[in-house]
Write a protein that holds these residues in place. Structure first.
Motif, PDB file in Angstrom:
ATOM      1  N   GLU A   9       1.141  -1.423  -0.075  1.00 37.85           N
ATOM      2  CA  GLU A   9      -0.107  -0.048  -0.614  1.00 37.85           C
ATOM      3  C   GLU A   9       0.749   1.380  -0.315  1.00 37.85           C
ATOM      4  N   ASP A  10       1.527   1.602   0.174  1.00 37.39           N
ATOM      5  CA  ASP A  10       2.604   2.194   0.574  1.00 37.39           C
ATOM      6  C   ASP A  10       3.650   2.974  -0.753  1.00 37.39           C
ATOM      7  N   TYR A  11       4.210   2.034  -1.193  1.00 39.36           N
ATOM      8  CA  TYR A  11       4.477   1.864  -2.694  1.00 39.36           C
ATOM      9  C   TYR A  11       3.798   2.449  -3.457  1.00 39.36           C
ATOM     10  N   ALA A  12       2.382   1.768  -3.233  1.00 37.55           N
ATOM     11  CA  ALA A  12       0.908   2.224  -4.276  1.00 37.55           C
ATOM     12  C   ALA A  12       0.910   3.747  -4.389  1.00 37.55           C
ATOM     13  N   ARG A  13       0.858   3.835  -3.120  1.00 40.40           N
ATOM     14  CA  ARG A  13       0.444   5.175  -2.767  1.00 40.40           C
ATOM     15  C   ARG A  13       1.407   6.497  -3.393  1.00 40.40           C
ATOM     16  N   LYS A  14       2.685   6.082  -2.992  1.00 37.98           N
ATOM     17  CA  LYS A  14       4.233   6.627  -3.212  1.00 37.98           C
ATOM     18  C   LYS A  14       4.191   6.961  -4.873  1.00 37.98           C
ATOM     19  N   ARG A  15       3.650   5.476  -5.578  1.00 36.30           N
ATOM     20  CA  ARG A  15       3.503   5.855  -7.795  1.00 36.30           C
ATOM     21  C   ARG A  15       2.972   6.758  -7.775  1.00 36.30           C
ATOM     22  N   ASN A  16       1.239   5.895  -7.233  1.00 34.83           N
ATOM     23  CA  ASN A  16       0.404   7.002  -7.573  1.00 34.83           C
ATOM     24  C   ASN A  16       0.403   8.783  -7.759  1.00 34.83           C
ATOM     25  N   GLU A  17       0.966   8.909  -6.302  1.00 38.93           N
ATOM     26  CA  GLU A  17       1.234  10.381  -5.731  1.00 38.93           C
ATOM     27  C   GLU A  17       2.026  11.247  -6.942  1.00 38.93           C
ATOM     28  N   LEU A  18       3.519  10.337  -6.978  1.00 41.94           N
ATOM     29  CA  LEU A  18       4.396  10.587  -8.442  1.00 41.94           C
ATOM     30  C   LEU A  18       3.934  10.938  -9.479  1.00 41.94           C
ATOM     31  N   ALA A  19       2.631  10.297 -10.258  1.00 39.42           N
ATOM     32  CA  ALA A  19       2.228   9.884 -11.141  1.00 39.42           C
ATOM     33  C   ALA A  19       0.899  11.508 -11.376  1.00 39.42           C
ATOM     34  N   GLN A  20       0.783  11.785 -10.028  1.00 39.83           N
ATOM     35  CA  GLN A  20       0.175  12.915 -10.485  1.00 39.83           C
ATOM     36  C   GLN A  20       0.341  14.140  -9.984  1.00 39.83           C
ATOM     37  N   ARG A  21       1.513  13.833  -8.995  1.00 41.88           N
ATOM     38  CA  ARG A  21       2.046  15.043  -9.230  1.00 41.88           C
ATOM     39  C   ARG A  21       2.815  15.812 -10.989  1.00 41.88           C
ATOM     40  N   VAL A  22       3.280  15.101 -11.675  1.00 42.58           N
ATOM     41  CA  VAL A  22       4.100  14.978 -12.276  1.00 42.58           C
ATOM     42  C   VAL A  22       3.658  14.985 -13.996  1.00 42.58           C
ATOM     43  N   GLY A  23       1.887  14.312 -13.891  1.00 39.89           N
ATOM     44  CA  GLY A  23       0.781  14.503 -14.493  1.00 39.89           C
ATOM     45  C   GLY A  23       1.467  13.532 -15.800  1.00 39.89           C
ATOM     46  N   MET A  24       1.738  12.039 -15.496  1.00 40.40           N
ATOM     47  CA  MET A  24       2.359  10.662 -15.918  1.00 40.40           C
ATOM     48  C   MET A  24       0.977   9.830 -15.699  1.00 40.40           C
ATOM     49  N   SER A  25       0.692   8.940 -16.376  1.00 42.37           N
ATOM     50  CA  SER A  25       0.557   7.537 -15.989  1.00 42.37           C
ATOM     51  C   SER A  25       1.128   6.976 -15.668  1.00 42.37           C
TER      52      SER A  25
END
Length: 67
Positions: A9-25
């Motif tokens: 869950e922690d890595y999934a959250r970080k990946r999702n946040e990274l993707a959202q912040r930089v505007g990528m999939s």
């Protein structure tokens, strides 16, 4: 080549946040993270190699001055 990436869950959250912040999939975010770490790793190696060469050069020069 495709692989299945299993994240807690922690890595999934970080990946999702990274993707959202930089505007990528999410997929692009993982590739971006791999690229960033690879670039850091190769940069560190180049810096280490250059430093070792400088130490060798200056070490020889200082040794000659001391003689």
């Amino acid at each position: 080549m495709a692989i299945k990436l299993r994240l807690d869950e922690d890595y999934a959250r970080k990946r999702n946040e990274l993707a959202q912040r930089v505007g990528m999939s999410k997929h692009e975010a993982v590739l971006h993270a791999i690229d960033e770490e690879y670039n850091r790793m190769t940069h560190r190696q180049r810096v280490t190699d250059a430093l070792n060469q400088s130490v060798e050069r200056w070490g020889d020069a200082l040794e000659q001055l001391g003689q």
